[in-house]
Design a protein around this motif. Structure first.
Motif, PDB file in Angstrom:
ATOM      1  N   ALA A 221      74.085  56.042  22.767  1.00 19.42           N
ATOM      2  CA  ALA A 221      74.269  56.260  24.212  1.00 19.42           C
ATOM      3  C   ALA A 221      74.923  57.612  24.468  1.00 19.42           C
ATOM      4  N   ASP A 222      75.968  57.932  23.718  1.00 14.82           N
ATOM      5  CA  ASP A 222      76.652  59.220  23.896  1.00 14.82           C
ATOM      6  C   ASP A 222      75.721  60.384  23.547  1.00 14.82           C
TER       7      ASP A 222
ATOM      8  N   ALA B 289      67.833  59.288  28.900  1.00 13.84           N
ATOM      9  CA  ALA B 289      68.846  58.276  29.251  1.00 13.84           C
ATOM     10  C   ALA B 289      68.558  57.702  30.638  1.00 13.84           C
TER      11      ALA B 289
ATOM     12  N   GLN C  48      74.634  50.268  27.547  1.00 11.76           N
ATOM     13  CA  GLN C  48      75.707  51.170  27.113  1.00 11.76           C
ATOM     14  C   GLN C  48      75.666  52.495  27.876  1.00 11.76           C
ATOM     15  N   ILE C  49      74.455  53.022  28.122  1.00 11.55           N
ATOM     16  CA  ILE C  49      74.339  54.265  28.893  1.00 11.55           C
ATOM     17  C   ILE C  49      74.892  54.065  30.294  1.00 11.55           C
ATOM     18  N   SER C  50      74.534  52.930  30.891  1.00 14.52           N
ATOM     19  CA  SER C  50      74.969  52.624  32.252  1.00 14.52           C
ATOM     20  C   SER C  50      76.497  52.551  32.338  1.00 14.52           C
TER      21      SER C  50
ATOM     22  N   ARG D 154      78.646  53.798  30.163  1.00  5.47           N
ATOM     23  CA  ARG D 154      79.241  55.092  29.818  1.00  5.47           C
ATOM     24  C   ARG D 154      79.180  56.041  31.011  1.00  5.47           C
ATOM     25  N   ARG D 155      78.075  55.992  31.752  1.00  8.60           N
ATOM     26  CA  ARG D 155      77.961  56.843  32.943  1.00  8.60           C
ATOM     27  C   ARG D 155      78.992  56.464  33.994  1.00  8.60           C
TER      28      ARG D 155
ATOM     29  N   LEU E 293      73.085  60.806  26.390  1.00  7.94           N
ATOM     30  CA  LEU E 293      73.676  61.367  27.618  1.00  7.94           C
ATOM     31  C   LEU E 293      73.981  62.855  27.441  1.00  7.94           C
TER      32      LEU E 293
END
Length: 684
Positions: free
Chosen positions: A656-657, A667, A225-227, A229-230, A660
């Motif tokens: 994730a948000d 993250a 999810q972080i990936s 979202r980035r 970040l």
């Protein structure tokens, strides 16, 4: 894909490093997340007399006899006894060292499945080691890891144990967050999974619902999810043309259409139109079932681009589909005074060169084509919108190449991707989390539902008789030839053979043949003849899977339907039912059916809703097959299950948000741990 070299591993030779690479293991830290498939309980001994056939057990005793028997075949036969009884162990493949290890009088420990043999309880090829009476038992269950040829379990265990002792096991989740989620610490979870204590039932570990497993799966989903979202935020930071336009062309087309837009089409169009007016690149997936009217929504988006002074390009995966799009757009837009260019690999060089020049000058604003659009000579200096139909058919680099056709320097075109394969909610939340999604969830009025019938190959003559009656009554039909994935040549031969057989069986009908090896002009002529009603029956391979729209065609026969995937069957079935007449799709299948074939036919028979079919398809095939992982460039989930772990996925999206925003270094560390160098081309 660039990976870290395997140099510097303690106890790892170059040959072993090469074999470990097949397991995606390139560095000691990769071993930490190489988790067991299952466990064996070597923490207890079972008396030989108590060992139950059909169950794995560990016994210890003295070798009473060891001999090589030649009948019924050469094998090593060993008798081991303890105070309770005797057990026979047999090895069909053995080495002199094993014979030496199993010499009479030796004390040994055997682990394996017990079965009832001719001479009583026996084990075949058990794991064996010499022990002394003082040797203790392990304190943890023994892990069994995924492996490859040439990498023994003992080697993996040794390397993983070293990694656990030498590699840092930092917890990148803030403590308050972790406690709120009720998850154990990362180091505790990892150590428990590699070395579970004997009081943890192996079954709880193997069904992956133990809290330690949930921690690992949550972290994997969180890294994904972080990936995503980035990637989403990075694109939002780019500049795109803000294409508000006057709305004149859009209104003119909507007013001229012979049909009204559905509520779903109006809603999707409003979302897309608002995106196009923003100064950062749209990255939207327009998802709709077969026949839900995606093309008109794409046409409106292309018109908004033109109205704002930009160019728009639509790319489709096959020549037939691209040409159908071109014909539809040309018919809709010609009355508005707009010309649509048509690019495919098969077009004559002179005509192609003239259109390329007009596109490069900016004189032509609209173009439709196949992958020919991304070949070098094509320049679109004012490209403001790229539309990709059946986006899963294109590789990530191909989609990127289309966007790069714009000659406007730092300006990135907007991207609209279309798919007739509906994506289940959990998959949209994970693999498509970086996209904005619009859904067309209603069909235009006037479409008739398609009835699906399952018919055995043995009743082929009845099917041909039904087909004759339908065509003589004024309807048209498709006959889809068997799928032979291993060989396009064999598929072509099957199509030609089917065509010849049907011509012989149905001399009173006009029959056409369509397959991938036909020249583009012949394909177009055959399709045009079928669309004009000059052919009763079209015999075809899966080239008709997408884009063919003939309202008078109300019967389809799919031969060897059990060979097709669910998405393909649903797409093919969507070629009928496009008019008001009652439509039927007959799935001819051959016996015996495999369990997978039976499951697919059951789903397609019971469901007509593409979203329900997609959910079943995801369940049967798994997410990697469903999204076409190789095409998407997206790292696959190794441990999390999208359906079973939906609650973890929801939590991972929210966390994730938070990470970040408030803990960017944590993250980044999570992504490095799980994705390494594989974050790659996310959703180009």
């Amino acid at each position: 894909m660039a990976h870290r070299a395997a140099s510097g591993w303690p106890g790892v030779t170059a040959a072993l490093a090469g074999r470990l690479a097949k397991l995606d293991l390139y560095h000691p830290r990769d071993l930490l997340l190489h988790l067991p498939l299952r466990y064996e309980d070597e923490t207890r001994l079972t008396p030989i007399a108590a060992a139950q056939p059909g169950f794995a057990a560990q016994v210890e005793g003295e070798v009473a006899a060891c001999e090589v028997s030649l009948r019924p075949r050469r094998q090593l036969v060993v008798r081991v006894r303890d105070a309770s009884g005797t057990l026979v162990a047999r090895w069909l493949h053995f080495y002199p060292a094993q014979q030496k290890l199993l010499a009479s009088g030796r004390r040994v420990r055997l682990f394996g499945e017990v079965r009832a043999g001719f001479f009583g309880a026996e084990m075949v090829h058990p794991r064996v080691r010499a022990v002394s009476a003082e040797d203790g038992l392990p304190e943890a269950l023994t892990p069994v890891y995924p492996t490859t040829a040439g990498v023994a379990q003992t080697t993996l265990r040794r390397l993983i144990d070293h990694a656990l002792a030498s590699q840092p096991l930092e917890d990148h989740l803030p403590d308050d967050l972790r406690r709120t989620l009720g998850l154990p610490a990362f180091a505790d979870a990892l150590r428990l999974l590699h070395h579970p204590p004997p009081d943890v039932p192996a079954s709880v570990l193997e069904d992956r619902q133990h809290p330690a497993w949930r921690r690992i799966k949550f972290e994997e989903l969180l890294a994904q999810q972080i990936s995503l979202r980035r990637a989403y935020l990075a694109r939002r930071a780019k500049t795109a043309p803000a294409m508000a336009g006057s709305g004149r062309l859009v209104r003119a087309l909507v007013d001229a259409l012979p049909f009204a837009l559905t509520g779903a089409q109006r809603r999707a169009w409003a979302e897309i139109s608002a995106d196009l007016a923003l100064p950062h690149p749209m990255q939207r997936l327009l998802m709709g079932d077969v026949g839900s009217g995606k093309t008109i929504v794409a046409a409106l988006a292309m018109l908004q681009a033109v109205d704002a002074g930009w160019q728009a390009a639509l790319m489709a995966p096959t020549e037939i589909l691209a040409e159908q799009h071109w014909q539809k757009l040309a018919a809709w837009l010609a009355p508005l005074g707009l010309e649509v260019a048509w690019l495919s690999g098969s077009r004559a060089k002179r005509a192609r060169a003239a259109e390329l020049a007009r596109l490069a000058s900016g004189e032509l604003r609209l173009v439709v084509g196949t992958h020919a659009l991304i070949e070098d000579p094509v320049m679109l200096p004012r490209l403001g919108l790229a539309v990709v139909d059946e986006q899963h058919r294109f590789g990530v680099r191909q989609r990127l190449a289309l966007r790069e056709k714009g000659g406007a320097g730092a300006i990135s075109p907007h991207l609209l991707m279309m798919s007739a394969t509906p994506i289940p909610r959990t998959l949209a939340m994970s693999h498509y989390a970086d996209l904005d999604v619009s859904v067309l969830d209603e069909l235009p009025p006037g479409r008739s539902p398609v009835r699906t019938k399952l018919v055995s190959e043995a009743r082929r003559d009845e099917v041909i008789a039904r087909l004759r009656a339908a065509c003589l009554a004024g309807r048209q039909a498709y006959w889809v030839c068997p799928l032979i994935e291993e060989s396009e040549t064999l598929q072509l031969q099957a199509a030609q053979k089917t065509y010849a057989a049907l011509c012989e069986a149905l001399p009173e009908l006009r029959i056409g043949l369509l397959h991938g090896r036909l020249k583009a002009a012949d394909k177009s002529a055959t399709m045009a003849a079928f669309a004009a009603g000059e052919l009763h029956l079209l015999v075809a391979t899966t080239v008709i899977e997408v884009g063919v729209d003939v309202p008078n065609a109300s019967l389809m026969v799919i031969e060897h339907a059990e060979r097709f995937g669910l998405a393909q069957l649903h797409q093919l079935r969507g070629r009928v039912g496009r008019g008001s007449a009652e439509s039927v799709c007959i799935l001819l299948y051959a016996q015996p059916l495999s369990p997978a074939g039976r499951a697919r036919l059951k789903v397609i028979y019971e469901h007509s809703d593409g979203f329900a079919i997609a959910r079943e398809d995801l369940r049967i095939r798994g997410p990697g097959e469903f999204v076409g992982a190789r095409q998407s460039g997206l790292p696959l989930l190794r441990y999390a299950d999208l359906e079973a772990d939906a609650d973890l996925l929801e939590a991972a999206r929210q966390v994730a948000d938070t990470l970040l925003r408030d803990h960017p270094s944590a993250a980044a560390a999570l992504m490095a741990r799980w994705l390494g160098g594989r974050e790659g081309l996310l959703r180009a």
